[in-house]
Design a protein around this motif. Sequence first.
Motif, PDB file in Angstrom:
ATOM      1  N   THR A  44       0.844  -1.192   0.000  1.00  0.00           N
ATOM      2  CA  THR A  44       0.000   0.000   0.000  1.00  0.00           C
ATOM      3  C   THR A  44       0.881   1.245   0.000  1.00  0.00           C
ATOM      4  O   THR A  44       0.578   2.234  -0.664  1.00  0.00           O
ATOM      5  N   TYR A  45       2.008   1.177   0.729  1.00  0.00           N
ATOM      6  CA  TYR A  45       2.964   2.288   0.826  1.00  0.00           C
ATOM      7  C   TYR A  45       4.377   1.714   0.802  1.00  0.00           C
ATOM      8  O   TYR A  45       4.625   0.652   1.365  1.00  0.00           O
ATOM      9  N   THR A  46       5.309   2.430   0.168  1.00  0.00           N
ATOM     10  CA  THR A  46       6.715   2.028   0.172  1.00  0.00           C
ATOM     11  C   THR A  46       7.594   3.242   0.435  1.00  0.00           C
ATOM     12  O   THR A  46       7.213   4.386   0.145  1.00  0.00           O
ATOM     13  N   LYS A  47       8.782   2.971   0.985  1.00  0.00           N
ATOM     14  CA  LYS A  47       9.751   4.031   1.240  1.00  0.00           C
ATOM     15  C   LYS A  47      11.142   3.438   1.067  1.00  0.00           C
ATOM     16  O   LYS A  47      11.446   2.388   1.611  1.00  0.00           O
ATOM     17  N   TRP A  59       7.560   8.823   8.695  1.00  0.00           N
ATOM     18  CA  TRP A  59       6.759   8.346   7.569  1.00  0.00           C
ATOM     19  C   TRP A  59       5.767   7.278   8.028  1.00  0.00           C
ATOM     20  O   TRP A  59       4.592   7.298   7.645  1.00  0.00           O
ATOM     21  N   ILE A  60       6.230   6.344   8.864  1.00  0.00           N
ATOM     22  CA  ILE A  60       5.341   5.300   9.382  1.00  0.00           C
ATOM     23  C   ILE A  60       4.211   5.923  10.194  1.00  0.00           C
ATOM     24  O   ILE A  60       3.038   5.592  10.018  1.00  0.00           O
ATOM     25  N   ASN A  62       2.936   8.915  10.044  1.00  0.00           N
ATOM     26  CA  ASN A  62       2.003   9.634   9.162  1.00  0.00           C
ATOM     27  C   ASN A  62       1.174   8.671   8.308  1.00  0.00           C
ATOM     28  O   ASN A  62      -0.021   8.874   8.121  1.00  0.00           O
ATOM     29  N   THR A  63       1.800   7.615   7.824  1.00  0.00           N
ATOM     30  CA  THR A  63       1.108   6.636   6.988  1.00  0.00           C
ATOM     31  C   THR A  63       0.024   5.907   7.780  1.00  0.00           C
ATOM     32  O   THR A  63      -1.052   5.620   7.260  1.00  0.00           O
ATOM     33  N   LEU A  64       0.314   5.594   9.031  1.00  0.00           N
ATOM     34  CA  LEU A  64      -0.633   4.847   9.867  1.00  0.00           C
ATOM     35  C   LEU A  64      -1.483   5.763  10.751  1.00  0.00           C
ATOM     36  O   LEU A  64      -2.039   5.317  11.751  1.00  0.00           O
ATOM     37  N   SER A  65      -1.611   7.002  10.365  1.00  0.00           N
ATOM     38  CA  SER A  65      -2.345   7.971  11.188  1.00  0.00           C
ATOM     39  C   SER A  65      -3.789   7.547  11.467  1.00  0.00           C
ATOM     40  O   SER A  65      -4.384   7.976  12.454  1.00  0.00           O
ATOM     41  N   GLU A 130       8.090  -1.596   3.301  1.00  0.00           N
ATOM     42  CA  GLU A 130       6.740  -1.732   2.759  1.00  0.00           C
ATOM     43  C   GLU A 130       5.739  -1.752   3.895  1.00  0.00           C
ATOM     44  O   GLU A 130       5.974  -2.382   4.924  1.00  0.00           O
ATOM     45  N   ILE A 131       4.637  -1.071   3.658  1.00  0.00           N
ATOM     46  CA  ILE A 131       3.504  -1.146   4.569  1.00  0.00           C
ATOM     47  C   ILE A 131       2.328  -1.661   3.754  1.00  0.00           C
ATOM     48  O   ILE A 131       1.962  -1.076   2.735  1.00  0.00           O
TER      49      ILE A 131
END
Length: 145
Positions: A44-47, A59-60, A62-65, A130-131
Amino acid sequence: MTAKKVMQQLTYLELIDIEEHDSTWLQVFESKLKEFRRIDSKATYTKSVSDLENNTILWIENTLSFLKEKKEWLIVVPKCPEPVWANVQVLDYTKAIGELWNTSESNSFLIADKSTGTVVQMFFEEQCYEIHVGKCDITNVKENI
């Protein structure tokens, strides 16, 4: 190290109880986790790993807010030889994410939210973090509670 000992070392996640290994909740979340582990699965999200660690933790967060307001999570306890799921109370969202990240082996972790059926898996794959985020049908589980 036992799950309870690991949980005692965590400051921002407080153990409520250990989820039974044959729990209906785990069966529901496991189907989605199998999808995440497929070779051709899309995160779903990568960094990229090249970023600094502090930026990655931010980033984690904010992504999992969407988990920020949740006061209870179901997590896989880090550093246990066998997967042990625990229901935990989240005392501070930001610090709990950092604590999971720093405590886990290879910066991977699992979080599930029983109230929405959302499951999150974070791991390292091919020079990227990866998330994977998925939503599970929890209708039958909620009806049986």
